[in-house]
Design a protein around this motif. Structure first.
Motif, short mmCIF file in Angstrom:
data_model
loop_
_atom_site.label_atom_id
_atom_site.label_comp_id
_atom_site.label_asym_id
_atom_site.label_seq_id
_atom_site.Cartn_x
_atom_site.Cartn_y
_atom_site.Cartn_z
N TYR A 80 0.83 -1.21 0.00
CA TYR A 80 0.00 0.00 0.00
C TYR A 80 0.86 1.26 0.00
CZ TYR A 80 -3.20 3.59 1.68
OH TYR A 80 -3.92 4.76 1.81
N ASP A 81 1.87 1.29 0.88
CA ASP A 81 2.72 2.49 0.98
C ASP A 81 3.52 2.73 -0.29
OD1 ASP A 81 1.79 2.88 3.56
OD2 ASP A 81 3.46 1.83 4.51
N LYS A 82 4.07 1.66 -0.86
CA LYS A 82 4.91 1.80 -2.05
C LYS A 82 4.10 1.79 -3.34
CE LYS A 82 8.68 1.69 0.43
NZ LYS A 82 9.53 2.90 0.59
N SER A 83 2.83 1.40 -3.24
CA SER A 83 1.96 1.28 -4.42
C SER A 83 2.57 0.34 -5.45
CB SER A 83 1.71 2.66 -5.04
OG SER A 83 0.64 2.60 -5.97
N GLN A 84 3.11 -0.78 -4.95
CA GLN A 84 3.72 -1.80 -5.80
C GLN A 84 3.28 -3.17 -5.33
OE1 GLN A 84 7.95 -1.41 -5.94
NE2 GLN A 84 7.91 0.76 -6.55
N PRO A 85 3.09 -4.13 -6.25
CA PRO A 85 2.68 -5.48 -5.83
C PRO A 85 3.81 -6.18 -5.07
CG PRO A 85 3.14 -5.41 -8.18
CD PRO A 85 3.19 -3.99 -7.71
N ALA A 86 3.40 -7.08 -4.18
CA ALA A 86 4.37 -7.85 -3.41
C ALA A 86 3.81 -9.25 -3.20
CB ALA A 86 4.64 -7.18 -2.06
N GLY A 87 4.72 -10.19 -2.88
CA GLY A 87 4.29 -11.55 -2.60
C GLY A 87 4.52 -12.48 -3.77
N ALA A 88 3.69 -13.51 -3.87
CA ALA A 88 3.85 -14.55 -4.88
C ALA A 88 3.83 -13.97 -6.30
CB ALA A 88 2.73 -15.58 -4.73
N GLY A 89 4.80 -14.42 -7.11
CA GLY A 89 4.86 -13.98 -8.50
C GLY A 89 5.48 -12.63 -8.71
N THR A 90 6.04 -12.00 -7.64
CA THR A 90 6.68 -10.69 -7.78
C THR A 90 8.14 -10.80 -7.33
OG1 THR A 90 6.17 -9.92 -5.53
CG2 THR A 90 4.46 -9.63 -7.21
N ASP A 91 8.85 -9.68 -7.41
CA ASP A 91 10.25 -9.64 -6.97
C ASP A 91 10.39 -9.31 -5.50
OD1 ASP A 91 11.02 -10.18 -9.58
OD2 ASP A 91 11.12 -8.05 -10.13
N THR A 92 9.29 -9.06 -4.81
CA THR A 92 9.31 -8.71 -3.39
C THR A 92 8.56 -9.76 -2.60
OG1 THR A 92 9.33 -6.36 -3.97
CG2 THR A 92 8.80 -6.91 -1.70
N LEU A 93 9.19 -10.34 -1.58
CA LEU A 93 8.57 -11.37 -0.74
C LEU A 93 8.05 -12.53 -1.60
CD1 LEU A 93 6.58 -9.02 1.68
CD2 LEU A 93 8.78 -10.10 2.12
N THR A 94 8.89 -13.03 -2.45
CA THR A 94 8.47 -14.07 -3.40
C THR A 94 8.08 -15.37 -2.70
OG1 THR A 94 10.81 -14.68 -3.64
CG2 THR A 94 9.90 -13.15 -5.25
N ALA A 95 8.56 -15.59 -1.46
CA ALA A 95 8.24 -16.83 -0.75
C ALA A 95 6.82 -16.85 -0.20
CB ALA A 95 9.25 -17.05 0.39
N SER A 96 6.16 -15.72 -0.18
CA SER A 96 4.81 -15.65 0.37
C SER A 96 3.83 -16.40 -0.53
CB SER A 96 4.37 -14.19 0.52
OG SER A 96 3.03 -14.11 0.95
N GLU A 97 2.82 -17.01 0.09
CA GLU A 97 1.79 -17.71 -0.68
C GLU A 97 0.66 -16.76 -1.08
OE1 GLU A 97 -0.09 -20.72 1.63
OE2 GLU A 97 -0.17 -19.52 3.46
N TYR A 98 0.75 -15.52 -0.65
CA TYR A 98 -0.25 -14.50 -0.99
C TYR A 98 0.34 -13.51 -1.99
CZ TYR A 98 -2.83 -16.07 3.16
OH TYR A 98 -3.50 -16.81 4.09
N LEU A 99 -0.55 -12.92 -2.78
CA LEU A 99 -0.16 -11.82 -3.66
C LEU A 99 -0.89 -10.57 -3.20
CD1 LEU A 99 1.15 -10.59 -6.20
CD2 LEU A 99 -0.86 -11.39 -7.50
N TYR A 100 -0.13 -9.50 -3.02
CA TYR A 100 -0.69 -8.22 -2.56
C TYR A 100 -0.61 -7.23 -3.71
CZ TYR A 100 0.20 -10.48 1.92
OH TYR A 100 0.23 -11.38 2.97
N VAL A 101 -1.78 -6.83 -4.20
CA VAL A 101 -1.86 -5.93 -5.36
C VAL A 101 -2.43 -4.59 -4.90
CG1 VAL A 101 -2.78 -5.57 -7.67
CG2 VAL A 101 -2.25 -7.89 -6.88
#
Length: 236
Positions: A80-101
């Motif tokens: 939310y703060d960076k306005s960038q996706p994170a989690g599964a399928g991204t370059d940030t927190l790739t080990a997470s099973e969730y995707l944050y869009v």
């Protein structure tokens, strides 16, 4: 295979048509948060939640919003703060099973879409990802629209409250002015009665007239303030 692909595309096109129609009639943020996840969950065969910020710009993680998901608050707030996706399928927190869009609207980010897909590999398919981004854009625009609807409703309520207050002040001022004028006139007439009043009576009559004039001046000020705040007076 081509028939199956065409069927999936037809289903996605139908959902993309129905979701904006459903969201267009909503007037509250909570309604958008509740109405959007089911469509996404059915389309992506996943668990979905939408998080929205509070007045301090911090995402809310209550039971109604999280939809039973074990969400990582730090990851969601980062997206939310960076306005960038994170989690599964991204370059940030790739080990997470969730995707944050992040739900990016024209004016600002309005929240975060959290998705836990049944098959994480689906998030790596470009067409599926574009479809998810489209869903996120629709939800973001709906959240921004209802935000300004709520602001407009609050402004209208404030305007009506001010109008009512000014009307009450105006009515009160008019209703008080007449009896105060009468009291002032009667007090002044007492000072001119024959035979003349005693010194104590004369002092009391003058005090009544003076206090009535002071209260009449206060009522006049209230009336002028009501006129100024109502916009009827144009400053030069």
């Amino acid at each position: 295979y081509q028939a199956r692909v065409a069927s999936y595309r037809e289903e996605r096109a139908r959902v993309l048509y129905e979701l904006p129609c459903d969201l267009s009639s909503l007037l509250l943020t909570d309604d958008v948060v509740t109405a959007s996840p089911p469509s996404l969950a059915n389309t992506f065969r996943a668990k979905v939640a939408i998080l929205v910020p509070d007045n301090r710009d911090r995402l809310q993680f209550d039971v109604a919003n999280t939809m039973g998901l074990t969400i990582e608050p730090g990851a969601a707030q980062w997206a939310y703060d960076k306005s960038q996706p994170a989690g599964a399928g991204t370059d940030t927190l790739t080990a997470s099973e969730y995707l944050y869009v992040p739900l990016r609207a024209p004016m600002r980010t309005r929240g975060v879409l959290v998705i836990k897909p049944g098959n994480p590999r689906l998030l790596l398919v470009p067409e599926q990802r574009r479809h998810l981004d489209t869903f996120a854009a629709l939800a973001a625009i709906a959240l921004e629209r209802v935000h300004y609807v709520e602001i407009a409703q609050q402004a209208l309520l404030h305007m009506e409250s001010e109008r009512l207050r000014n009307s009450l002040l105006s009515a009160l001022s008019h209703d008080l002015r007449t009896p105060l004028t009468a009291v002032t006139g009667l007090a002044e007439s007492l000072t001119m009665t024959q035979p003349a009043l005693s010194s104590e009576q004369m002092e009391s009559a003058q005090a009544i007239a003076e206090q009535a004039r002071r209260m009449s001046a206060l009522v006049s000020n209230l009336l002028e303030m009501a006129r100024i705040e109502s916009g009827e007076v144009a400053l030069r």
